[in-house]
Design a protein around this motif. Structure first.
Motif, short mmCIF file in Angstrom:
data_model
loop_
_atom_site.label_atom_id
_atom_site.label_comp_id
_atom_site.label_asym_id
_atom_site.label_seq_id
_atom_site.Cartn_x
_atom_site.Cartn_y
_atom_site.Cartn_z
N ALA A 8 22.57 18.24 25.14
CA ALA A 8 22.53 16.67 25.48
C ALA A 8 23.11 16.49 26.58
O ALA A 8 22.50 15.66 27.62
N ARG A 9 24.45 16.61 26.58
CA ARG A 9 25.27 16.16 27.81
C ARG A 9 24.98 16.94 28.95
O ARG A 9 24.90 16.46 30.24
N ALA A 10 24.70 18.21 28.86
CA ALA A 10 24.36 18.98 29.90
C ALA A 10 22.85 18.41 30.67
O ALA A 10 22.92 18.38 31.92
N ARG A 11 21.84 18.33 30.13
CA ARG A 11 20.75 17.78 30.43
C ARG A 11 20.96 16.37 31.21
O ARG A 11 20.53 16.09 32.29
N ALA A 12 21.86 15.53 30.70
CA ALA A 12 22.31 14.28 31.37
C ALA A 12 22.89 14.50 32.59
O ALA A 12 22.65 13.94 33.64
N VAL A 13 23.95 15.29 32.70
CA VAL A 13 24.79 15.87 33.88
C VAL A 13 23.90 16.41 35.08
O VAL A 13 23.86 15.78 36.20
N GLU A 14 23.23 17.42 34.50
CA GLU A 14 22.49 18.12 35.63
C GLU A 14 21.50 17.36 36.18
O GLU A 14 20.88 17.60 37.48
N ASN A 15 20.67 16.55 35.60
CA ASN A 15 19.51 15.49 35.96
C ASN A 15 19.93 14.00 36.29
O ASN A 15 19.10 13.38 36.78
N GLN A 16 21.18 13.79 36.21
CA GLN A 16 21.83 12.55 36.44
C GLN A 16 20.78 11.37 35.94
O GLN A 16 20.06 10.46 36.51
N ALA A 17 20.65 11.57 34.68
CA ALA A 17 19.70 10.65 33.76
C ALA A 17 20.61 10.28 32.54
O ALA A 17 21.23 10.98 31.95
N PHE A 18 19.96 9.36 32.03
CA PHE A 18 20.31 8.84 30.48
C PHE A 18 19.57 9.94 29.46
O PHE A 18 18.60 10.24 29.74
N VAL A 19 20.30 10.14 28.53
CA VAL A 19 19.75 10.93 27.35
C VAL A 19 19.79 10.33 26.26
O VAL A 19 21.03 9.79 25.65
N LEU A 20 18.80 10.07 25.48
CA LEU A 20 18.83 9.69 24.06
C LEU A 20 18.27 10.46 23.16
O LEU A 20 17.26 10.69 23.17
N ALA A 21 19.36 11.44 22.58
CA ALA A 21 18.73 12.58 21.58
C ALA A 21 19.10 11.85 20.05
O ALA A 21 20.07 11.60 19.54
#
Length: 257
Positions: free
Chosen positions: A184-197
């Motif tokens: 979840a953190r990786a997807r946020a960092v690499e896409n520079q997006a909020f993640v709500l999991a």
């Protein structure tokens, strides 16, 4: 933007209809939020494979009806998690539903990556084909589900389609909880997006669930994380932070592939 992530406990002794009513009540309790997110397959449990067929419903079935009404009553955008959908041709899909504050279905997403390694969901359900993004007043959301989290190319596609906030309902097992928070953190960092999991609590077909729903900002900072039981996370998000992060650290501009 106020977001509420509802981590549902799936109790095998609770009927689907009883849980549906209970979850609708929890959604209504979030009146005042802008966005509410529910977990994957909370009607049956993500690992209750033997129930997928018996509990599958058409897209506009009882869960659709209950969640549309709950979204309208609360006046929220509602990602209603996912349901086992039975398509008109009989194929089953793991299908997410997104409702507007007026109770209209704004989008549906059929899970692309099915979990099971040639058993379980992977053989019982059809594969979705379409990436789905939806423009909300404050942000553009991209939809993904559980096992999708392990496939970064899907999220690149969502970002290319304009996604700024990634909504990921899941029924993630406890034994791989470290992967859940890491990815979840990786997807946020690499896409520079909020993640709500949003995950589930309880036990699905003797598989203990990870819980630990998580909200991550575009820099990878964890804004909120649930424990192992049923819980509601409510977080204030600044949608402008996506553009600011992408401008201050423009890594996405350096993509080659």
């Amino acid at each position: 933007m106020r977001a509420s992530v509802i981590q549902i406990a799936v109790d095998e002794g609770e009927s689907v209809e009883s849980r549906r009513r209970r979850v609708a009540s929890l959604v209504r309790d979030q009146a005042g939020a802008d966005l509410v997110v529910l977990p994957e397959l909370w009607t049956t449990g993500a690992f209750a494979f033997e129930e997928f067929g018996s509990e599958a419903e058409p897209l506009e079935g009882p869960t659709h009806e209950a969640m549309a009404k709950a979204a309208s009553d609360a006046g929220v955008w509602l990602h209603a998690g996912s349901i086992p959908e039975r398509a008109p041709d009989g194929t089953l899909y793991n299908t997410s539903l997104l409702f507007s504050p007026s109770g209209e279905r704004a989008a549906s997403y059929r899970k692309i990556h099915r979990f099971g390694f040639d058993k379980g969901e992977a053989v019982l359900m059809g594969r979705g084909e379409d990436l789905v993004t939806v423009r909300l007043p404050e942000t553009t959301v991209g939809l993904a589900t559980c096992y999708d989290l392990r496939f970064p190319e899907l999220f690149r596609g969502l970002v290319d389609a304009g996604a700024e906030t990634l909504l990921i309902p899941a029924g993630w097992p406890e034994r791989r909880r470290d992967h859940w928070t890491l990815l979840a953190r990786a997807r946020a960092v690499e896409n520079q997006a909020f993640v709500l999991a949003c995950g589930t609590a309880g036990t699905h077909a003797r598989v203990p669930q990870a819980g630990h729903s998580i909200v991550v900002d575009p820099w990878g900072q964890v804004l909120a994380e649930a424990g192992a039981g049923e819980e509601v996370l409510t977080v204030e998000l600044d949608p402008r932070k996506v553009a600011v992060t992408r401008e201050q650290f423009p890594a996405l501009k350096d993509r080659v592939l």
